[in-house]
Write an enzyme that holds these catalytic residues in place. Structure first.
Site, PDB file in Angstrom:
ATOM      1  N   TYR A  68      50.645  40.666  42.129  1.00 31.84           N
ATOM      2  CA  TYR A  68      51.439  41.335  41.085  1.00 31.84           C
ATOM      3  C   TYR A  68      52.940  41.160  41.265  1.00 31.84           C
ATOM      4  CZ  TYR A  68      47.601  43.491  38.597  1.00 31.84           C
ATOM      5  OH  TYR A  68      46.488  43.686  37.811  1.00 31.84           O
ATOM      6  N   ASP A  77      41.746  47.534  43.502  1.00 28.27           N
ATOM      7  CA  ASP A  77      40.859  46.470  43.992  1.00 28.27           C
ATOM      8  C   ASP A  77      41.577  45.130  44.209  1.00 28.27           C
ATOM      9  OD1 ASP A  77      41.335  45.438  41.499  1.00 28.27           O
ATOM     10  OD2 ASP A  77      39.288  45.677  40.759  1.00 28.27           O
TER      11      ASP A  77
HETATM   12  P1  NAD Z   1      37.782  50.607  28.966  1.00 27.82           P
HETATM   13  O1  NAD Z   1      38.692  50.980  27.843  1.00 27.82           O
HETATM   14  O2  NAD Z   1      36.707  49.617  28.761  1.00 27.82           O
HETATM   15  O3  NAD Z   1      37.068  51.937  29.509  1.00 27.82           O
HETATM   16  C1  NAD Z   1      37.715  53.135  29.700  1.00 27.82           C
HETATM   17  C2  NAD Z   1      36.841  54.280  29.218  1.00 27.82           C
HETATM   18  O4  NAD Z   1      37.590  55.492  29.414  1.00 27.82           O
HETATM   19  C3  NAD Z   1      36.482  54.226  27.735  1.00 27.82           C
HETATM   20  O5  NAD Z   1      35.101  54.345  27.553  1.00 27.82           O
HETATM   21  C4  NAD Z   1      37.231  55.417  27.130  1.00 27.82           C
HETATM   22  O6  NAD Z   1      36.536  56.040  26.065  1.00 27.82           O
HETATM   23  C5  NAD Z   1      37.332  56.350  28.321  1.00 27.82           C
HETATM   24  N1  NAD Z   1      38.422  57.318  28.229  1.00 27.82           N
HETATM   25  C6  NAD Z   1      39.691  57.112  27.791  1.00 27.82           C
HETATM   26  N2  NAD Z   1      40.391  58.247  27.883  1.00 27.82           N
HETATM   27  C7  NAD Z   1      39.562  59.188  28.404  1.00 27.82           C
HETATM   28  C8  NAD Z   1      39.721  60.555  28.750  1.00 27.82           C
HETATM   29  N3  NAD Z   1      40.891  61.173  28.583  1.00 27.82           N
HETATM   30  N4  NAD Z   1      38.656  61.222  29.247  1.00 27.82           N
HETATM   31  C9  NAD Z   1      37.475  60.592  29.424  1.00 27.82           C
HETATM   32  N5  NAD Z   1      37.263  59.295  29.119  1.00 27.82           N
HETATM   33  C10 NAD Z   1      38.308  58.604  28.624  1.00 27.82           C
HETATM   34  O7  NAD Z   1      38.744  50.161  30.164  1.00 27.82           O
HETATM   35  P2  NAD Z   1      38.446  49.184  31.383  1.00 27.82           P
HETATM   36  O8  NAD Z   1      39.026  47.853  31.084  1.00 27.82           O
HETATM   37  O9  NAD Z   1      37.026  49.268  31.756  1.00 27.82           O
HETATM   38  O10 NAD Z   1      39.334  49.853  32.526  1.00 27.82           O
HETATM   39  C11 NAD Z   1      39.151  51.189  32.912  1.00 27.82           C
HETATM   40  C12 NAD Z   1      40.274  51.627  33.813  1.00 27.82           C
HETATM   41  O11 NAD Z   1      40.105  51.078  35.117  1.00 27.82           O
HETATM   42  C13 NAD Z   1      41.673  51.192  33.365  1.00 27.82           C
HETATM   43  O12 NAD Z   1      42.586  52.229  33.642  1.00 27.82           O
HETATM   44  C14 NAD Z   1      41.956  50.019  34.252  1.00 27.82           C
HETATM   45  O13 NAD Z   1      43.334  49.772  34.399  1.00 27.82           O
HETATM   46  C15 NAD Z   1      41.362  50.533  35.519  1.00 27.82           C
HETATM   47  N6  NAD Z   1      41.132  49.550  36.582  1.00 27.82           N
HETATM   48  C16 NAD Z   1      41.814  49.766  37.733  1.00 27.82           C
HETATM   49  C17 NAD Z   1      41.660  48.927  38.787  1.00 27.82           C
HETATM   50  C18 NAD Z   1      42.465  49.186  39.998  1.00 27.82           C
HETATM   51  O14 NAD Z   1      42.700  48.285  40.778  1.00 27.82           O
HETATM   52  N7  NAD Z   1      42.962  50.411  40.211  1.00 27.82           N
HETATM   53  C19 NAD Z   1      40.797  47.834  38.695  1.00 27.82           C
HETATM   54  C20 NAD Z   1      40.107  47.630  37.499  1.00 27.82           C
HETATM   55  C21 NAD Z   1      40.272  48.517  36.447  1.00 27.82           C
HETATM   56  C1  G6P Z   2      43.086  43.971  38.988  1.00 24.62           C
HETATM   57  C2  G6P Z   2      43.985  45.133  39.302  1.00 24.62           C
HETATM   58  C3  G6P Z   2      43.724  46.265  38.351  1.00 24.62           C
HETATM   59  C4  G6P Z   2      43.883  45.820  36.918  1.00 24.62           C
HETATM   60  C5  G6P Z   2      42.986  44.636  36.669  1.00 24.62           C
HETATM   61  C6  G6P Z   2      43.291  44.053  35.311  1.00 24.62           C
HETATM   62  O1  G6P Z   2      41.759  44.291  39.246  1.00 24.62           O
HETATM   63  O2  G6P Z   2      43.833  45.596  40.607  1.00 24.62           O
HETATM   64  O3  G6P Z   2      44.604  47.319  38.642  1.00 24.62           O
HETATM   65  O4  G6P Z   2      43.540  46.848  36.018  1.00 24.62           O
HETATM   66  O5  G6P Z   2      43.216  43.627  37.622  1.00 24.62           O
HETATM   67  O6  G6P Z   2      42.366  43.076  35.041  1.00 24.62           O
HETATM   68  P1  G6P Z   2      42.095  42.565  33.563  1.00 24.62           P
HETATM   69  O7  G6P Z   2      41.013  41.585  33.793  1.00 24.62           O
HETATM   70  O8  G6P Z   2      41.682  43.815  32.796  1.00 24.62           O
HETATM   71  O9  G6P Z   2      43.365  42.004  33.082  1.00 24.62           O
HETATM   72 MN    MN Z   3      44.939  47.547  40.815  1.00 21.81          MN
END
Ligand code: NAD
Ligand code: G6P
Ligand code: MN
Length: 445
Positions: A268, A171
């Site tokens: 980044y 995102d």
């Molecule tokens: P979070 O820890 O609040 O939530 C993650 C959830 O995943 C938890 O409820 C946990 O219990 C569950 N989980 C962990 N391992 C698991 C497994 N093996 N099977 C099923 N469930 C499992 O984390 P968050 O801050 O909400 O972020 C979630 C993910 O989204 C992270 O990997 C974060 O980096 C990613 N993210 C990516 C982007 C992007 O740009 N690609 C943007 C925002 C968040």
């Molecule tokens: C952006 C990136 C994600 C990353 C997030 C971290 O959304 O695209 O890949 O996980 O920032 O944000 P945070 O608020 O968890 O530091």
């Molecule tokens: Mn990202």
């Protein structure tokens, strides 16, 4: 009438789940649902989010069947889409990914440098397991994956699941375009038609046009040269920038931009271009994971509990932002053949002419029922090519280290990261990471 969809959100207990639910509910005209399921391997954490979301759905879209489960078969059977955002090891392990490198004077970051490498080693088996559940119970479904580190996860799925219907996404470009739209007075970041190339969290824009084809770059560059992607005044309505650390990152794009004013940088890149500065401004005792636990996680779980206790979501503060908009838009494009243009992380196969065919690159794609079709970004300049090839080698070495359980390859990956000054420092960091990740990583030989 659009065909109704069935979706499972994997990582139901994520801090992002409620936002996606709000977006799905608001989009019932464009992306109607018959079923919404949550899946998580932590039932207690998921229940907090699910109890609140059940009330939201009951009040706003009661026709949607809603289930929260920790049983893979129940979760993954009869679904059209898996929206995945798991965090293997949770925010506490993110904290160690950030603090261990910092202890050695190196950038401590969720997805960049040694911390991102450590997280990659944890995420690979978690995401592969989700792909296997999907293939077993709903082989026709698409997985749209946000789980980080998306570059390393994408390389692992390319190798381990070459035929799987998984699309890895980020995102950050969407959030940057939202910031830019605010700055130049466009209603919506979606109104910017862009050309962009790179790896995830490691890319550059070469073009931004409005929908009529007018070049927006001159105006944007003038701003970025002064303010980065930060606003020129304190007034801004971007919720992301309410946090000082994100504001710093958006502003720091000014310095990344100064290295190559021909292009616009992903935020980044600061971790690779200015690692010394990032370390100097980090607090090794209170990193971003601590901030997220103190702010986003706390606020979201408190709001879930408030809604559940009140028994109504009439006044909920949950909102659908561009993070949720992007994944729902992508699902809609696949389901209803819209041919929208979106940045996705896909196998290069010539999209960037002078990068390896098997690199997982982030480029604009046209999305339809056929899946995604990457657009040709042509030949990229020497500076970007050099940086990308170094980072690509890091990401490939991590996946090889995981598959071969190789200490040596993981050491090479960390040594090669532009954030790490020497092989001596790389080894010291790796030894600490091995110790901290015993419960998650394969045993390295
Ligand atoms: P979070 O820890 O609040 O939530 C993650 C959830 O995943 C938890 O409820 C946990 O219990 C569950 N989980 C962990 N391992 C698991 C497994 N093996 N099977 C099923 N469930 C499992 O984390 P968050 O801050 O909400 O972020 C979630 C993910 O989204 C992270 O990997 C974060 O980096 C990613 N993210 C990516 C982007 C992007 O740009 N690609 C943007 C925002 C968040
Ligand atoms: C952006 C990136 C994600 C990353 C997030 C971290 O959304 O695209 O890949 O996980 O920032 O944000 P945070 O608020 O968890 O530091
Ligand atoms: Mn990202």
């Amino acid at each position: 009438m659009l065909k109704k969809q069935s979706v499972v959100i994997a990582g139901g207990g994520s801090t992002y789940t409620a936002g996606i639910v709000m977006m799905l509910i608001e989009n019932q005209d464009k992306f109607p649902l018959r079923t919404l399921k949550f899946y998580d391997n932590d039932g207690e954490r998921q229940k907090i989010v699910a109890d609140a979301c059940a009330i939201i759905i009951q009040e706003r879209a009661p026709e949607i069947e809603f289930i929260a489960t920790t049983e893979p078969e129940e979760a993954f059977t009869d679904v059209d889409f898996v929206m995945a955002h798991i965090r293997v090891g949770g925010l506490p392990m993110r904290g160690l990914d950030e603090k261990i490198p910092l202890k050695h004077g190196v950038v401590g970051q969720e997805t960049c440098g040694p911390g991102g490498i450590a997280y990659g080693m944890r995420s690979i088996p978690g995401v592969i397991e989700l792909v296997e559940f999907m293939e077993q119970y709903s082989p026709e479904a698409w997985m749209l994956n946000y789980s980080n580190p998306a570059s390393i996860v994408a390389e692992a799925t390319r190798i381990l699941k070459p035929d799987s219907k998984i699309i890895n996404i980020c995102d950050m470009p969407v959030a940057i375009k939202k910031g830019i739209a605010d700055i130049i007075g466009l209603a919506d970041g979606n109104d910017i038609v862009d050309r962009y190339y790179g790896l995830n969290h490691f890319g550059w824009w070469t073009e931004m046009l409005d929908k009529s084809g007018n070049d927006l770059l001159p105006k944007i560059k003038e701003h970025v040269a002064k303010w980065g992607y930060g606003p020129s005044s304190v007034e801004n309505d971007n919720p992301l920038l309410e946090e000082a650390s994100w504001m710093d990152t958006f502003q720091k794009a000014k310095d990344s931009y100064s290295v190559d004013p021909e292009t616009l940088p992903n935020t980044y890149l600061k971790y690779y271009l200015f690692p010394d500065d990032v370390v100097a401004h980090s607090d090794p005792t209170f990193t971003r994971a601590d901030e997220v636990m103190a702010n986003r996680e706390k606020t979201i779980f408190a709001e879930c509990q408030r809604v559940a206790a009140a028994g109504t979501a009439a006044e909920t503060s949950f909102e659908a932002g561009e993070h949720a908009e992007f994944i729902v838009q992508l699902a809609g494009a696949l389901a209803y053949n819209t041919y929208e243009r979106m940045l996705l992380i896909v196998e290069n196969n010539g999209a960037v002419a002078n990068l390896p065919l098997d690199a997982m690159v982030e480029v604009p794609c046209l999305v339809s029922k056929r899946g995604y079709e990457p657009l040709a970004m042509g030949i990229i300049p020497q500076f970007q090519k050099g940086m990308i090839e170094q980072q690509l080698a890091v990401e490939k070495l991590v996946v090889q280290a995981y598959l071969e359980q190789s200490y040596q390859k993981l050491l090479q990956a960390i040594t090669l990261s532009k954030t790490v000054p020497s092989a001596t420092v790389a080894k010291a960091i790796l030894d600490d990471l091995v110790e901290a990740n015993q419960a998650y990583w394969p045993v390295l030989k």
